[in-house]
Design an enzyme around this catalytic site. Structure first.
Site, PDB file in Angstrom:
ATOM      1  N   SER A  61      -0.657   1.816   7.422  1.00  0.00           N
ATOM      2  CA  SER A  61      -0.258   3.105   6.819  1.00  0.00           C
ATOM      3  C   SER A  61       0.116   4.182   7.830  1.00  0.00           C
ATOM      4  CB  SER A  61      -1.370   3.641   5.933  1.00  0.00           C
ATOM      5  OG  SER A  61      -1.372   2.928   4.733  1.00  0.00           O
ATOM      6  N   TYR A 238      -6.820   9.743   3.251  1.00  0.00           N
ATOM      7  CA  TYR A 238      -7.066   9.526   1.830  1.00  0.00           C
ATOM      8  C   TYR A 238      -8.252  10.369   1.358  1.00  0.00           C
ATOM      9  CZ  TYR A 238      -4.222   5.761   3.490  1.00  0.00           C
ATOM     10  OH  TYR A 238      -3.251   5.060   4.121  1.00  0.00           O
TER      11      TYR A 238
HETATM   12  N1  GLN Z   1       0.144  -2.035   3.665  1.00  0.00           N
HETATM   13  C1  GLN Z   1      -1.104  -1.485   3.210  1.00  0.00           C
HETATM   14  C2  GLN Z   1      -1.097  -1.380   1.705  1.00  0.00           C
HETATM   15  O1  GLN Z   1      -0.097  -1.066   1.158  1.00  0.00           O
HETATM   16  C3  GLN Z   1      -1.323  -0.153   3.842  1.00  0.00           C
HETATM   17  C4  GLN Z   1      -2.631   0.498   3.415  1.00  0.00           C
HETATM   18  C5  GLN Z   1      -3.301   1.299   4.488  1.00  0.00           C
HETATM   19  O2  GLN Z   1      -3.106   1.094   5.693  1.00  0.00           O
HETATM   20  N2  GLN Z   1      -4.172   2.180   4.069  1.00  0.00           N
HETATM   21  O3  GLN Z   1      -2.083  -1.606   1.031  1.00  0.00           O
END
Ligand code: GLN
Length: 302
Positions: A61, A238
């Protein structure tokens, strides 16, 4: 600085067992839990690295900041009709809020928001895969940055929840492209591999008013640099963004590969890698490291 980074590293060297390495994207589970790296770059050009800083990992992410930074100069205020700027208070892959908020994701860093950004970028930059790699390489000052096909393929095959998010947004009219194509591109950019040295360097433009200090290129204007930092502070971790701001005091972005990158505008960027994640999907040792870094150095945005 060097002494403080070394003492934080030594202090957390054996700090494992606090969380769990991500396994919902199968190849991520093969990464050893004891990997640990710290890299710092200052806008004056100093660099400090310690631990596994030459080893690349999946930035996941963290790539969402790069896509937002690519899109920012190509778009106007209308972007914010399709994606919000508020913390979600929900897990990064939650569907619930998206239903009652009529397909408009809370912010660009939860998965739904990042899918909207990728969708919009693909309309403006059809060759997005190559352009994103070029973008990351130029920011990091290194050509040794690529996608990991095995990780991207695995997420593309198994990412039903992300496909559901995209389809839900499409049902509300907030998604233009074909879900399969946009999602494949999203999986590619999440699979990008970098080491902490490259990552800290690549994010230095956000500490430098949007300018890449390596070549003086204006990546985003000051206004967008300020805005991206604000979004990282409020939404970058988040449902743990408040706690991160409280403990660390830097705009930051995490990924489920165990990386966290953070900046202090006007001063520096720092990247930490440690794969064990807490229940929010953020690196346990990464947060502890960054909290000590700002406290012991006596620098944060506060
Ligand atoms: N590729 C991951 C997903 O879509 C990215 C999530 C993350 O790094 N928080 O779930």
């Amino acid at each position: 600085m060097k002494t403080i980074i070394k003492s934080i590293y030594d202090n957390y060297r054996n700090f494992t067992g606090a969380g769990k390495v991500a396994d919902y994207i199968a190849p991520l589970a093969n990464v050893s839990a004891d990997k640990y790296a710290i890299s710092v770059c200052t806008i004056e050009g100093e660099k400090y690295n310690i631990g596994d800083y030459k080893e690349k990992f999946s930035i996941q992410s963290i790539s969402k900041v790069l896509t937002l930074a690519m899109l920012a100069p190509l778009t106007g205020e209308e972007l914010w009709e399709c994606v919000g700027k508020e913390p979600s208070g929900s897990p990064f892959n939650s569907l619930v809020q998206l239903e009652y908020e009529k397909g408009i994701p809370r912010n660009p860093f939860i998965n739904a928001g990042a899918l909207v950004i990728t969708d919009k970028l693909l309309q403006k930059v059809p060759d997005l895969n190559n352009r994103l790699l070029e973008f990351a390489r130029s920011l990091a000052g290194s050509n040794d940055i690529d996608f990991n096909k095995e990780i991207a393929d695995n997420e593309y095959r198994t990412g039903e929840r992300n496909k559901a998010l995209a389809h839900l947004m499409k049902s509300f009219g907030n998604f233009n492209g074909k879900v399969s194509h946009v999602f494949r591109t999203y999986c590619n950019h999440c699979s990008m591999e970098m080491n902490t040295e490259q990552l800290a360097q690549a994010f230095l433009f956000l500490a430098n008013k949007g300018i890449n200090p390596l070549n003086g290129e204006q990546i985003v204007g000051y206004r967008d640099s300020k805005r991206i930092n604000a979004l990282m502070l409020t939404c970058g971790l988040y449902d743990e963004s408040g706690d991160f701001a409280y403990r660390v005091g830097m705009p930051g972005k995490s990924g489920v590969g165990g990386g966290i990158v953070a900046v202090i505008p006007g001063k520096l960027s720092i990247a930490v890698w440690s794969p064990e994640l807490n229940k929010y999907g953020n690196s346990c040792r990464g947060i502890a490291t960054l909290a000590d870094f700002t406290t012991e150095l006596g620098i944060s945005i506060f």
